[in-house]
Design a protein around this motif. Structure first.
Motif, PDB file in Angstrom:
ATOM      1  N   PHE A  10      -3.372   2.326   8.134  1.00  0.00           N
ATOM      2  CA  PHE A  10      -2.169   2.063   8.916  1.00  0.00           C
ATOM      3  C   PHE A  10      -0.920   2.443   8.132  1.00  0.00           C
ATOM      4  CE2 PHE A  10      -3.948  -1.393  11.959  1.00  0.00           C
ATOM      5  CZ  PHE A  10      -4.726  -0.426  12.552  1.00  0.00           C
ATOM      6  N   GLY A  11      -0.931   2.162   6.828  1.00  0.00           N
ATOM      7  CA  GLY A  11       0.205   2.558   6.003  1.00  0.00           C
ATOM      8  C   GLY A  11       0.392   4.061   5.987  1.00  0.00           C
ATOM      9  N   ILE A  12      -0.716   4.796   5.844  1.00  0.00           N
ATOM     10  CA  ILE A  12      -0.647   6.261   5.871  1.00  0.00           C
ATOM     11  C   ILE A  12      -0.096   6.745   7.209  1.00  0.00           C
ATOM     12  CG2 ILE A  12      -2.028   8.376   5.826  1.00  0.00           C
ATOM     13  CD1 ILE A  12      -3.927   6.930   3.900  1.00  0.00           C
ATOM     14  N   LEU A  13      -0.570   6.146   8.293  1.00  0.00           N
ATOM     15  CA  LEU A  13      -0.132   6.565   9.626  1.00  0.00           C
ATOM     16  C   LEU A  13       1.349   6.283   9.849  1.00  0.00           C
ATOM     17  CD1 LEU A  13      -3.193   5.335  11.725  1.00  0.00           C
ATOM     18  CD2 LEU A  13      -2.638   7.684  11.079  1.00  0.00           C
ATOM     19  N   ILE A  14       1.809   5.130   9.386  1.00  0.00           N
ATOM     20  CA  ILE A  14       3.222   4.795   9.560  1.00  0.00           C
ATOM     21  C   ILE A  14       4.095   5.761   8.775  1.00  0.00           C
ATOM     22  CG2 ILE A  14       4.973   3.049   9.054  1.00  0.00           C
ATOM     23  CD1 ILE A  14       2.892   0.929   9.733  1.00  0.00           C
ATOM     24  N   ILE A  15       3.700   6.066   7.536  1.00  0.00           N
ATOM     25  CA  ILE A  15       4.465   7.025   6.736  1.00  0.00           C
ATOM     26  C   ILE A  15       4.420   8.407   7.391  1.00  0.00           C
ATOM     27  CG2 ILE A  15       4.571   8.199   4.503  1.00  0.00           C
ATOM     28  CD1 ILE A  15       3.580   5.606   3.238  1.00  0.00           C
ATOM     29  N   GLU A  16       3.274   8.779   7.953  1.00  0.00           N
ATOM     30  CA  GLU A  16       3.190  10.057   8.667  1.00  0.00           C
ATOM     31  C   GLU A  16       4.105  10.062   9.886  1.00  0.00           C
ATOM     32  OE1 GLU A  16      -0.750  11.170   9.641  1.00  0.00           O
ATOM     33  OE2 GLU A  16      -1.224  11.848   7.616  1.00  0.00           O
ATOM     34  N   ALA A  43       4.004  22.267  11.714  1.00  0.00           N
ATOM     35  CA  ALA A  43       4.452  20.903  11.979  1.00  0.00           C
ATOM     36  C   ALA A  43       3.562  20.210  13.003  1.00  0.00           C
ATOM     37  CB  ALA A  43       5.901  20.923  12.468  1.00  0.00           C
ATOM     38  N   ILE A  44       3.099  20.966  13.991  1.00  0.00           N
ATOM     39  CA  ILE A  44       2.237  20.381  15.017  1.00  0.00           C
ATOM     40  C   ILE A  44       0.923  19.893  14.423  1.00  0.00           C
ATOM     41  CG2 ILE A  44       0.848  20.934  17.065  1.00  0.00           C
ATOM     42  CD1 ILE A  44       3.137  22.794  17.913  1.00  0.00           C
ATOM     43  N   THR A  45       0.350  20.679  13.510  1.00  0.00           N
ATOM     44  CA  THR A  45      -0.950  20.330  12.930  1.00  0.00           C
ATOM     45  C   THR A  45      -0.825  19.375  11.743  1.00  0.00           C
ATOM     46  OG1 THR A  45      -0.843  22.277  11.469  1.00  0.00           O
ATOM     47  CG2 THR A  45      -1.961  22.534  13.592  1.00  0.00           C
ATOM     48  N   GLY A  46       0.382  19.085  11.300  1.00  0.00           N
ATOM     49  CA  GLY A  46       0.551  18.286  10.087  1.00  0.00           C
ATOM     50  C   GLY A  46       0.547  16.787  10.297  1.00  0.00           C
ATOM     51  N   ILE A  47       0.588  16.325  11.534  1.00  0.00           N
ATOM     52  CA  ILE A  47       0.713  14.898  11.799  1.00  0.00           C
ATOM     53  C   ILE A  47      -0.511  14.401  12.571  1.00  0.00           C
ATOM     54  CG2 ILE A  47       2.146  13.111  12.830  1.00  0.00           C
ATOM     55  CD1 ILE A  47       3.440  14.600  10.524  1.00  0.00           C
ATOM     56  N   SER A  48      -1.068  13.294  12.100  1.00  0.00           N
ATOM     57  CA  SER A  48      -2.195  12.680  12.796  1.00  0.00           C
ATOM     58  C   SER A  48      -1.695  11.847  13.976  1.00  0.00           C
ATOM     59  CB  SER A  48      -2.991  11.781  11.836  1.00  0.00           C
ATOM     60  OG  SER A  48      -3.486  12.508  10.745  1.00  0.00           O
ATOM     61  N   ALA A  75      -0.301  10.452   2.404  1.00  0.00           N
ATOM     62  CA  ALA A  75       0.389  11.003   3.569  1.00  0.00           C
ATOM     63  C   ALA A  75       1.133  12.284   3.218  1.00  0.00           C
ATOM     64  CB  ALA A  75       1.351   9.966   4.146  1.00  0.00           C
ATOM     65  N   LEU A  76       1.827  12.298   2.083  1.00  0.00           N
ATOM     66  CA  LEU A  76       2.556  13.502   1.674  1.00  0.00           C
ATOM     67  C   LEU A  76       1.598  14.657   1.383  1.00  0.00           C
ATOM     68  CD1 LEU A  76       5.294  11.973  -0.650  1.00  0.00           C
ATOM     69  CD2 LEU A  76       5.622  12.998   1.601  1.00  0.00           C
ATOM     70  N   VAL A 116       0.827  -1.218   0.000  1.00  0.00           N
ATOM     71  CA  VAL A 116       0.000   0.000   0.000  1.00  0.00           C
ATOM     72  C   VAL A 116       0.855   1.259   0.000  1.00  0.00           C
ATOM     73  CG1 VAL A 116      -1.860  -1.185   1.222  1.00  0.00           C
ATOM     74  CG2 VAL A 116      -0.142   0.059   2.532  1.00  0.00           C
ATOM     75  N   SER A 117       2.175   1.118  -0.162  1.00  0.00           N
ATOM     76  CA  SER A 117       3.072   2.263  -0.014  1.00  0.00           C
ATOM     77  C   SER A 117       2.812   3.346  -1.053  1.00  0.00           C
ATOM     78  CB  SER A 117       4.528   1.792  -0.095  1.00  0.00           C
ATOM     79  OG  SER A 117       4.779   1.173  -1.352  1.00  0.00           O
TER      80      SER A 117
END
Length: 210
Positions: A150-156, A122-127, A92-93, A84-85
């Motif tokens: 989960f893939g999106i979260l890991i990349i984030e 930066a604070i608001t950019g990450i879930s 994610a990007l 899913v990368s």
């Protein structure tokens, strides 16, 4: 802190969290919201006579995050992440870029300095991976969409590590050149690759041996 004080603080945290869990389950709302409310109740900033020691709560919260991230690692494999990368990486990007830009411009509108606005972005950019994972567990969400999220979260999370590294450098020196940025990115990628490779080769074997 002695053992009596630690157990007293632990009892306060667990009792308030248990009540919040029951209430939010009855209301058919995500229990994680109840945990946030429980944290406010036992914190030192509300006039409620159930205050837990902040240092003890911080240690317990860090332990809880470690265990939750560990459980996420058990459920998600590198093979699934690779599958899913492409989609997860693009999402994610895009999401991080949009949210960092929004946070930056909001900071500028509020009169923040350029550096403060960068940190706000930066604070608001990450879930929050832990919040979403907990919500999925409560709602019993499974399947392809779970792997993609989960893939999106890991990349984030990887992007968050990169942002923390860059922002730490900027905070210390006040500025950073494109060359320093590239060197930092290469070092971070090499470190993560070595860490993941070492973990894949050694951790499963060690667990099987134990």
């Amino acid at each position: 802190m002695d053992s009596h004080a630690f157990l007293q603080n632990l009892a306060v945290v667990l009792c308030v969290a248990a009540v919040a869990t029951v209430v939010f389950q009855r209301l058919r709302q995500p229990v994680v919201f109840g945990y946030l409310l429980a944290g406010l109740i036992v914190g030192p900033y509300l006039p409620v006579p159930l205050v837990a020691d902040p240092q003890t709560v911080r240690a317990l919260s860090e332990l809880g995050v470690i265990l939750l991230m560990f459980s996420l690692g058990l459920e998600f494999s590198i093979r699934k992440l690779v599958q899913v990368s492409q989609k997860a990486g693009a999402v994610a990007l895009f999401e991080c870029s949009v949210m960092v830009s929004v946070g930056y411009f909001v900071g500028q509108m509020l009169g923040f300095t350029r550096m403060e606005s960068i940190f706000a972005g930066a604070i608001t950019g990450i879930s929050s991976t832990t919040i979403i994972v907990k919500a999925f567990q409560e709602q019993n969400v499974k399947g392809r969409v779970t792997e993609l999220v989960f893939g999106i979260l890991i990349i984030e999370d990887l992007i968050a590590i990169f942002l923390l590294t860059i922002l730490t450098t900027i905070a210390r020196s006040g500025t950073v050149s494109p060359g320093d940025l590239a060197i930092t990115a290469v070092r971070l990628v090499m470190f993560l690759a070595a860490l993941i490779g070492f973990g894949i080769l050694t951790v499963p074997r060690a667990i099987r041996a134990v």
